[in-house]
Write a protein that holds these residues in place. Structure first.
Motif, PDB file in Angstrom:
ATOM      1  N   LEU A 129      -2.131  18.721  -3.617  1.00 49.29           N
ATOM      2  CA  LEU A 129      -0.871  18.324  -4.234  1.00 49.29           C
ATOM      3  C   LEU A 129      -0.200  19.529  -4.871  1.00 49.29           C
ATOM      4  CD1 LEU A 129       1.214  16.263  -5.081  1.00 49.29           C
ATOM      5  CD2 LEU A 129      -0.221  15.678  -7.043  1.00 49.29           C
ATOM      6  N   ALA A 130      -0.981  20.364  -5.545  1.00 51.15           N
ATOM      7  CA  ALA A 130      -0.421  21.572  -6.154  1.00 51.15           C
ATOM      8  C   ALA A 130       0.212  22.458  -5.100  1.00 51.15           C
ATOM      9  CB  ALA A 130      -1.508  22.320  -6.918  1.00 51.15           C
ATOM     10  N   ALA A 131      -0.440  22.552  -3.938  1.00 58.81           N
ATOM     11  CA  ALA A 131       0.109  23.361  -2.846  1.00 58.81           C
ATOM     12  C   ALA A 131       1.420  22.758  -2.327  1.00 58.81           C
ATOM     13  CB  ALA A 131      -0.909  23.473  -1.712  1.00 58.81           C
ATOM     14  N   LEU A 132       1.457  21.430  -2.218  1.00 62.99           N
ATOM     15  CA  LEU A 132       2.694  20.769  -1.787  1.00 62.99           C
ATOM     16  C   LEU A 132       3.827  21.060  -2.759  1.00 62.99           C
ATOM     17  CD1 LEU A 132       1.618  17.185  -0.619  1.00 62.99           C
ATOM     18  CD2 LEU A 132       2.306  19.104   0.815  1.00 62.99           C
ATOM     19  N   GLU A 133       3.518  20.956  -4.040  1.00 61.40           N
ATOM     20  CA  GLU A 133       4.535  21.220  -5.067  1.00 61.40           C
ATOM     21  C   GLU A 133       5.022  22.657  -4.966  1.00 61.40           C
ATOM     22  OE1 GLU A 133       5.681  19.000  -7.225  1.00 61.40           O
ATOM     23  OE2 GLU A 133       4.132  17.511  -7.678  1.00 61.40           O
ATOM     24  N   ASP A 134       4.088  23.588  -4.843  1.00 62.24           N
ATOM     25  CA  ASP A 134       4.454  25.009  -4.788  1.00 62.24           C
ATOM     26  C   ASP A 134       5.283  25.333  -3.554  1.00 62.24           C
ATOM     27  OD1 ASP A 134       3.059  25.420  -7.126  1.00 62.24           O
ATOM     28  OD2 ASP A 134       1.272  26.244  -6.141  1.00 62.24           O
ATOM     29  N   ASP A 135       5.001  24.644  -2.454  1.00 61.18           N
ATOM     30  CA  ASP A 135       5.701  24.909  -1.194  1.00 61.18           C
ATOM     31  C   ASP A 135       6.999  24.113  -1.056  1.00 61.18           C
ATOM     32  OD1 ASP A 135       3.645  26.608  -0.514  1.00 61.18           O
ATOM     33  OD2 ASP A 135       2.624  25.164   0.782  1.00 61.18           O
TER      34      ASP A 135
ATOM     35  N   THR B 166       7.116  16.206   3.162  1.00 60.27           N
ATOM     36  CA  THR B 166       7.396  16.742   4.484  1.00 60.27           C
ATOM     37  C   THR B 166       6.103  17.106   5.204  1.00 60.27           C
ATOM     38  OG1 THR B 166       7.753  18.960   3.554  1.00 60.27           O
ATOM     39  CG2 THR B 166       9.692  17.571   3.887  1.00 60.27           C
ATOM     40  N   GLY B 167       6.223  17.449   6.485  1.00 60.88           N
ATOM     41  CA  GLY B 167       5.075  17.495   7.374  1.00 60.88           C
ATOM     42  C   GLY B 167       4.268  18.766   7.377  1.00 60.88           C
ATOM     43  N   GLU B 168       3.158  18.678   8.099  1.00 62.51           N
ATOM     44  CA  GLU B 168       2.267  19.814   8.248  1.00 62.51           C
ATOM     45  C   GLU B 168       2.896  20.882   9.142  1.00 62.51           C
ATOM     46  OE1 GLU B 168      -0.080  19.983   6.338  1.00 62.51           O
ATOM     47  OE2 GLU B 168      -1.410  18.260   6.292  1.00 62.51           O
TER      48      GLU B 168
ATOM     49  N   LYS C 239       0.511   9.355  -7.159  1.00 64.29           N
ATOM     50  CA  LYS C 239       0.181  10.573  -7.901  1.00 64.29           C
ATOM     51  C   LYS C 239       1.437  11.423  -8.055  1.00 64.29           C
ATOM     52  CE  LYS C 239      -3.897  12.293  -7.539  1.00 64.29           C
ATOM     53  NZ  LYS C 239      -5.144  12.974  -7.072  1.00 64.29           N
ATOM     54  N   HIS C 240       1.675  11.859  -9.283  1.00 63.99           N
ATOM     55  CA  HIS C 240       2.860  12.657  -9.617  1.00 63.99           C
ATOM     56  C   HIS C 240       4.158  11.972  -9.191  1.00 63.99           C
ATOM     57  CE1 HIS C 240       1.010  16.886 -10.488  1.00 63.99           C
ATOM     58  NE2 HIS C 240       0.253  15.909 -10.978  1.00 63.99           N
ATOM     59  N   SER C 241       4.114  10.644  -9.070  1.00 64.70           N
ATOM     60  CA  SER C 241       5.304   9.844  -8.726  1.00 64.70           C
ATOM     61  C   SER C 241       5.907  10.215  -7.377  1.00 64.70           C
ATOM     62  CB  SER C 241       6.376   9.966  -9.815  1.00 64.70           C
ATOM     63  OG  SER C 241       5.910   9.467 -11.049  1.00 64.70           O
ATOM     64  N   VAL C 242       5.091  10.736  -6.475  1.00 65.58           N
ATOM     65  CA  VAL C 242       5.586  11.172  -5.166  1.00 65.58           C
ATOM     66  C   VAL C 242       6.003   9.965  -4.315  1.00 65.58           C
ATOM     67  CG1 VAL C 242       4.935  12.265  -2.990  1.00 65.58           C
ATOM     68  CG2 VAL C 242       4.258  13.306  -5.172  1.00 65.58           C
ATOM     69  N   ALA C 243       7.217  10.016  -3.783  1.00 65.72           N
ATOM     70  CA  ALA C 243       7.727   8.944  -2.928  1.00 65.72           C
ATOM     71  C   ALA C 243       7.869   9.380  -1.476  1.00 65.72           C
ATOM     72  CB  ALA C 243       9.079   8.460  -3.448  1.00 65.72           C
ATOM     73  N   GLY C 244       7.823  10.689  -1.228  1.00 69.67           N
ATOM     74  CA  GLY C 244       7.954  11.179   0.137  1.00 69.67           C
ATOM     75  C   GLY C 244       7.602  12.644   0.212  1.00 69.67           C
TER      76      GLY C 244
ATOM     77  N   GLU D  71       0.853  -1.186   0.000  1.00 67.42           N
ATOM     78  CA  GLU D  71       0.000   0.000   0.000  1.00 67.42           C
ATOM     79  C   GLU D  71       0.891   1.239   0.000  1.00 67.42           C
ATOM     80  OE1 GLU D  71      -3.399  -0.113   2.725  1.00 67.42           O
ATOM     81  OE2 GLU D  71      -2.963  -2.238   3.061  1.00 67.42           O
ATOM     82  N   GLY D  72       1.535   1.472  -1.125  1.00 67.42           N
ATOM     83  CA  GLY D  72       2.482   2.588  -1.209  1.00 67.42           C
ATOM     84  C   GLY D  72       2.083   3.678  -2.168  1.00 67.42           C
ATOM     85  N   ARG D  73       0.899   3.581  -2.737  1.00 70.74           N
ATOM     86  CA  ARG D  73       0.461   4.570  -3.741  1.00 70.74           C
ATOM     87  C   ARG D  73      -0.007   5.836  -3.034  1.00 70.74           C
ATOM     88  NH1 ARG D  73      -4.766   4.859  -6.371  1.00 70.74           N
ATOM     89  NH2 ARG D  73      -5.216   2.844  -5.414  1.00 70.74           N
ATOM     90  N   PHE D  74       0.715   6.916  -3.253  1.00 62.90           N
ATOM     91  CA  PHE D  74       0.391   8.191  -2.613  1.00 62.90           C
ATOM     92  C   PHE D  74      -0.779   8.840  -3.331  1.00 62.90           C
ATOM     93  CE2 PHE D  74       1.011  12.826  -1.996  1.00 62.90           C
ATOM     94  CZ  PHE D  74       0.952  12.861  -0.609  1.00 62.90           C
ATOM     95  N   GLU D  75      -1.798   9.181  -2.541  1.00 62.80           N
ATOM     96  CA  GLU D  75      -2.987   9.834  -3.086  1.00 62.80           C
ATOM     97  C   GLU D  75      -3.287  11.095  -2.281  1.00 62.80           C
ATOM     98  OE1 GLU D  75      -4.791   9.432  -5.676  1.00 62.80           O
ATOM     99  OE2 GLU D  75      -4.030   7.515  -6.418  1.00 62.80           O
ATOM    100  N   ILE D  76      -3.728  12.121  -2.981  1.00 61.65           N
ATOM    101  CA  ILE D  76      -4.071  13.383  -2.346  1.00 61.65           C
ATOM    102  C   ILE D  76      -4.898  14.192  -3.344  1.00 61.65           C
ATOM    103  CG2 ILE D  76      -1.996  14.584  -3.161  1.00 61.65           C
ATOM    104  CD1 ILE D  76      -1.866  15.992  -0.424  1.00 61.65           C
ATOM    105  N   GLU D  77      -5.731  15.086  -2.842  1.00 57.16           N
ATOM    106  CA  GLU D  77      -6.526  15.922  -3.732  1.00 57.16           C
ATOM    107  C   GLU D  77      -5.604  16.778  -4.597  1.00 57.16           C
ATOM    108  OE1 GLU D  77      -6.737  15.821  -0.456  1.00 57.16           O
ATOM    109  OE2 GLU D  77      -8.810  15.432   0.168  1.00 57.16           O
ATOM    110  N   ASP D  78      -6.047  17.049  -5.827  1.00 58.65           N
ATOM    111  CA  ASP D  78      -5.210  17.780  -6.773  1.00 58.65           C
ATOM    112  C   ASP D  78      -4.794  19.148  -6.252  1.00 58.65           C
ATOM    113  OD1 ASP D  78      -5.311  15.699  -8.558  1.00 58.65           O
ATOM    114  OD2 ASP D  78      -6.947  16.540  -9.759  1.00 58.65           O
ATOM    115  N   ASP D  79      -5.709  19.863  -5.606  1.00 55.96           N
ATOM    116  CA  ASP D  79      -5.363  21.198  -5.130  1.00 55.96           C
ATOM    117  C   ASP D  79      -4.345  21.143  -3.991  1.00 55.96           C
ATOM    118  OD1 ASP D  79      -7.270  20.042  -3.441  1.00 55.96           O
ATOM    119  OD2 ASP D  79      -8.174  21.966  -2.893  1.00 55.96           O
TER     120      ASP D  79
END
Length: 227
Positions: A153-159, A190-192, A183-188, A143-151
């Protein structure tokens, strides 16, 4: 410093993690999930395995273990916390990090070596690497498939909160290099509370000993070093 490696019922990478940290001359000890964190705890690992037999969802039950309130408090106070594989699932379920890890796209358990690119080298977990550097780490998960809402994920990428991304050996991100359909090949990520907290599906503790042949995991675990 002392790193507390939290042992849940079903953990099976806690001893490996302690050994890997001690090989880097970082003091570490296993702590049972029903006990309290030691007073001298300077870092925390949520290790891999199958906590509570992965009942309900992987990591869901362990996220409510007694010790997790202390882990969250420590994380919010700046203590380095690293969730690896099942520990990454626990971290997401405990809202230490965003998103969720779900069943692999193949619907099979996968155990292999993968390549990941360093997406942000300005974190404790990646400061030993260069941005864009490709490292090799093993995976072992169902169970390693990372899933998150698109918006989100976009925020994670931007930050800059995407830590690692699955890729080819030359750094090219392709569907074929993504072992689980994340999603977007994310493997790891960082935290909230800050980049002192991170979760990743690959196992750095299994890539630390020269006798095994792959030592890229050393750089990740160096994130616990404060000197």
């Amino acid at each position: 410093m002392t790193v507390a490696v939290v042992q849940f019922g079903g953990s099976n990478c806690d001893r490996d993690t302690v050994q890997a940290l001690e090989a880097l001359e970082i003091d570490a000890e296993r702590v049972w999930h029903e006990d309290s964190l030691p007073e001298d705890t300077d870092g925390i690992v949520l290790p891999g395995g199958f906590s509570y037999g992965d009942y309900l969802r992987a990591g869901a039950m362990a996220a409510h273990s007694p010790i997790m309130d202390e882990v969250k408090e420590a994380a919010e106070g700046g203590t380095p916390v690293l969730g690896i594989c099942n520990g990454a699932q626990v971290g997401c379920e405990a809202s230490l990090t965003p998103g969720a890890f779900t069943t692999n796209e193949s619907a099979r358990f996968q155990c292999e070596h993968v390549h990941v690119s360093v997406e942000n080298a300005d974190t404790p977990w990646t400061r030993q690497f260069e941005e864009g550097e490709v490292i090799e780490l093993p995976i072992a998960h169902g169970e390693g498939r990372f899933e998150i809402e698109d918006d989100r994920l976009a925020a994670l990428e931007d930050d800059g909160r995407v830590l690692f991304r699955y890729c080819e050996a030359d750094g090219t991100v392709t569907p074929e290099a993504n072992p689980n359909g994340s999603k977007h090949s994310v493997a790891g990520v960082t935290g909230e509370a800050g980049d002192n907290v991170a979760v990743l599906m690959p196992h750095p503790e299994r890539a630390t000993l020269p006798d095994i042949g792959v030592t890229d995991g050393q750089g990740v675990l160096e994130g616990f070093r404060t000197d």
